[in-house]
Motif scaffolding. Structure first.
Motif, PDB file in Angstrom:
ATOM      1  N   VAL A  41       0.855  -1.182   0.000  1.00 24.46           N
ATOM      2  CA  VAL A  41       0.000   0.000   0.000  1.00 24.46           C
ATOM      3  C   VAL A  41       0.893   1.236   0.000  1.00 24.46           C
ATOM      4  CG1 VAL A  41      -1.827   1.238   1.218  1.00 24.46           C
ATOM      5  CG2 VAL A  41      -1.773  -1.274   1.268  1.00 24.46           C
ATOM      6  N   LEU A  42       0.729   2.080  -1.028  1.00 28.64           N
ATOM      7  CA  LEU A  42       1.543   3.289  -1.142  1.00 28.64           C
ATOM      8  C   LEU A  42       0.881   4.427  -0.382  1.00 28.64           C
ATOM      9  CD1 LEU A  42       2.404   3.108  -4.956  1.00 28.64           C
ATOM     10  CD2 LEU A  42       3.573   2.025  -3.021  1.00 28.64           C
ATOM     11  N   VAL A  43       1.656   5.071   0.478  1.00 23.71           N
ATOM     12  CA  VAL A  43       1.169   6.195   1.275  1.00 23.71           C
ATOM     13  C   VAL A  43       2.086   7.386   1.007  1.00 23.71           C
ATOM     14  CG1 VAL A  43       0.824   7.065   3.626  1.00 23.71           C
ATOM     15  CG2 VAL A  43       0.192   4.720   3.060  1.00 23.71           C
ATOM     16  N   ASP A  44       1.505   8.498   0.632  1.00 24.78           N
ATOM     17  CA  ASP A  44       2.253   9.719   0.351  1.00 24.78           C
ATOM     18  C   ASP A  44       2.831  10.266   1.651  1.00 24.78           C
ATOM     19  OD1 ASP A  44       3.010  12.401  -0.230  1.00 24.78           O
ATOM     20  OD2 ASP A  44       1.531  12.500  -1.849  1.00 24.78           O
ATOM     21  N   SER A  45       4.153  10.376   1.723  1.00 20.50           N
ATOM     22  CA  SER A  45       4.825  10.867   2.937  1.00 20.50           C
ATOM     23  C   SER A  45       4.396  12.276   3.307  1.00 20.50           C
ATOM     24  CB  SER A  45       6.345  10.865   2.739  1.00 20.50           C
ATOM     25  OG  SER A  45       6.814   9.563   2.566  1.00 20.50           O
ATOM     26  N   MET A  71       5.996   4.150   2.083  1.00 20.98           N
ATOM     27  CA  MET A  71       5.864   5.604   2.060  1.00 20.98           C
ATOM     28  C   MET A  71       6.577   6.134   0.819  1.00 20.98           C
ATOM     29  SD  MET A  71       6.472   6.508   6.092  1.00 20.98           S
ATOM     30  CE  MET A  71       6.783   8.217   5.715  1.00 20.98           C
ATOM     31  N   THR A  72       5.880   6.920   0.026  1.00 21.57           N
ATOM     32  CA  THR A  72       6.446   7.480  -1.199  1.00 21.57           C
ATOM     33  C   THR A  72       6.752   8.960  -1.008  1.00 21.57           C
ATOM     34  OG1 THR A  72       4.276   8.064  -2.096  1.00 21.57           O
ATOM     35  CG2 THR A  72       5.118   5.852  -2.603  1.00 21.57           C
ATOM     36  N   LYS A  73       7.527   9.511  -1.912  1.00 14.25           N
ATOM     37  CA  LYS A  73       7.831  10.951  -1.953  1.00 14.25           C
ATOM     38  C   LYS A  73       8.486  11.456  -0.671  1.00 14.25           C
ATOM     39  CE  LYS A  73       4.082  11.585  -5.159  1.00 14.25           C
ATOM     40  NZ  LYS A  73       2.664  11.401  -5.115  1.00 14.25           N
ATOM     41  N   ALA A  74       9.315  10.625  -0.063  1.00 15.06           N
ATOM     42  CA  ALA A  74       9.982  11.016   1.177  1.00 15.06           C
ATOM     43  C   ALA A  74      10.944  12.176   0.951  1.00 15.06           C
ATOM     44  CB  ALA A  74      10.720   9.826   1.779  1.00 15.06           C
ATOM     45  N   ASP A  75      11.345  12.397  -0.289  1.00 17.90           N
ATOM     46  CA  ASP A  75      12.241  13.502  -0.598  1.00 17.90           C
ATOM     47  C   ASP A  75      11.517  14.848  -0.634  1.00 17.90           C
ATOM     48  OD1 ASP A  75      10.763  12.956  -2.867  1.00 17.90           O
ATOM     49  OD2 ASP A  75      12.477  12.311  -4.041  1.00 17.90           O
ATOM     50  N   SER A  76      10.193  14.820  -0.551  1.00 16.11           N
ATOM     51  CA  SER A  76       9.392  16.050  -0.636  1.00 16.11           C
ATOM     52  C   SER A  76       9.102  16.681   0.723  1.00 16.11           C
ATOM     53  CB  SER A  76       8.063  15.757  -1.337  1.00 16.11           C
ATOM     54  OG  SER A  76       8.304  15.311  -2.651  1.00 16.11           O
ATOM     55  N   VAL A  77       9.491  16.006   1.796  1.00 21.50           N
ATOM     56  CA  VAL A  77       9.258  16.540   3.148  1.00 21.50           C
ATOM     57  C   VAL A  77      10.532  16.380   3.972  1.00 21.50           C
ATOM     58  CG1 VAL A  77       6.776  16.091   3.168  1.00 21.50           C
ATOM     59  CG2 VAL A  77       8.329  14.339   3.975  1.00 21.50           C
ATOM     60  N   GLY A  78      10.574  17.044   5.080  1.00 23.85           N
ATOM     61  CA  GLY A  78      11.724  16.939   5.972  1.00 23.85           C
ATOM     62  C   GLY A  78      11.773  15.600   6.687  1.00 23.85           C
ATOM     63  N   VAL A 117      10.412   3.300   3.239  1.00 24.60           N
ATOM     64  CA  VAL A 117      10.427   4.721   2.890  1.00 24.60           C
ATOM     65  C   VAL A 117      11.174   4.866   1.576  1.00 24.60           C
ATOM     66  CG1 VAL A 117      11.130   7.027   3.621  1.00 24.60           C
ATOM     67  CG2 VAL A 117      10.394   5.349   5.328  1.00 24.60           C
ATOM     68  N   THR A 118      10.518   5.482   0.583  1.00 21.60           N
ATOM     69  CA  THR A 118      11.115   5.578  -0.745  1.00 21.60           C
ATOM     70  C   THR A 118      11.182   7.020  -1.240  1.00 21.60           C
ATOM     71  OG1 THR A 118       9.002   5.276  -1.876  1.00 21.60           O
ATOM     72  CG2 THR A 118      10.256   3.289  -1.373  1.00 21.60           C
ATOM     73  N   THR A 120      12.137   8.751  -5.158  1.00 20.38           N
ATOM     74  CA  THR A 120      12.625   8.572  -6.526  1.00 20.38           C
ATOM     75  C   THR A 120      13.672   9.618  -6.889  1.00 20.38           C
ATOM     76  OG1 THR A 120      10.785   9.888  -7.394  1.00 20.38           O
ATOM     77  CG2 THR A 120      10.514   7.498  -7.355  1.00 20.38           C
ATOM     78  N   LYS A 121      13.520  10.817  -6.388  1.00 18.08           N
ATOM     79  CA  LYS A 121      14.477  11.883  -6.721  1.00 18.08           C
ATOM     80  C   LYS A 121      15.865  11.582  -6.170  1.00 18.08           C
ATOM     81  CE  LYS A 121      11.117  15.602  -7.056  1.00 18.08           C
ATOM     82  NZ  LYS A 121      10.639  16.867  -6.460  1.00 18.08           N
ATOM     83  N   LYS A 122      15.913  11.002  -4.980  1.00 15.52           N
ATOM     84  CA  LYS A 122      17.201  10.690  -4.356  1.00 15.52           C
ATOM     85  C   LYS A 122      17.547   9.203  -4.498  1.00 15.52           C
ATOM     86  CE  LYS A 122      16.953  14.558  -1.213  1.00 15.52           C
ATOM     87  NZ  LYS A 122      16.861  15.040   0.158  1.00 15.52           N
ATOM     88  N   ASN A 123      16.706   8.485  -5.234  1.00 15.02           N
ATOM     89  CA  ASN A 123      16.930   7.058  -5.517  1.00 15.02           C
ATOM     90  C   ASN A 123      17.158   6.241  -4.239  1.00 15.02           C
ATOM     91  OD1 ASN A 123      16.996   4.961  -7.339  1.00 15.02           O
ATOM     92  ND2 ASN A 123      19.216   5.024  -7.551  1.00 15.02           N
TER      93      ASN A 123
END
Length: 128
Positions: A41-45, A71-78, A117-118, A120-123
């Motif tokens: 299950v993908l959850v937006d961080s 958790m996706t988009k972990a690079d978008s938050v602190g 925790v994933t 994509t921007k920081k791979n």
């Protein structure tokens, strides 16, 4: 699987409702046939578990299928926000295993103990 109608969908409400019904039917069939062993299950961080996410997780628990939260988009938050959301998800898992602290009765939940925790921007994230 990336399922239509789950999470954000840019479509009319009646179309989203049909997608959700078809998605639930598909998952029920796979679970009943025994060829779906785990759901990721993908959850937006940035948002954490929404009310909709929580209801979906409850349905998966009732269906008896194991699942893992990613958790996706972990690079978008602190980092603090990522840790906060991951802790909330982990607490949900522990509540299923340990009960509410008063009666110590295990709830029949199927959430896995790990939160991936994933980014994509920081791979970063799950290694292939």
């Amino acid at each position: 699987l990336d399922l239509p109608g789950y999470g954000y969908a840019k479509a009319p409400d009646d179309v989203v409702t049909r997608w959700q019904e078809k998605t639930q039917e598909f998952l029920e069939q796979r679970i009943a046939a025994g060829n779906l062993q785990r759901i990721y299950v993908l959850v937006d961080s940035r948002r954490g578990l929404s009310v909709f996410d929580t209801s979906i997780l409850g349905w998966i628990d009732e269906a008896g299928c194991d699942y893992t939260i990613v958790m996706t988009k972990a690079d978008s938050v602190g980092k603090a926000k990522v840790v906060k959301v991951a802790n909330e998800i982990c607490m949900r898992h522990h509540a299923q295993r340990l009960g509410n602290g008063e009666d110590e009765i295990e709830i029949d939940g199927h959430q896995g103990p790990f939160v991936h925790v994933t980014s994509t921007k920081k791979n970063r994230g799950i290694v292939d």
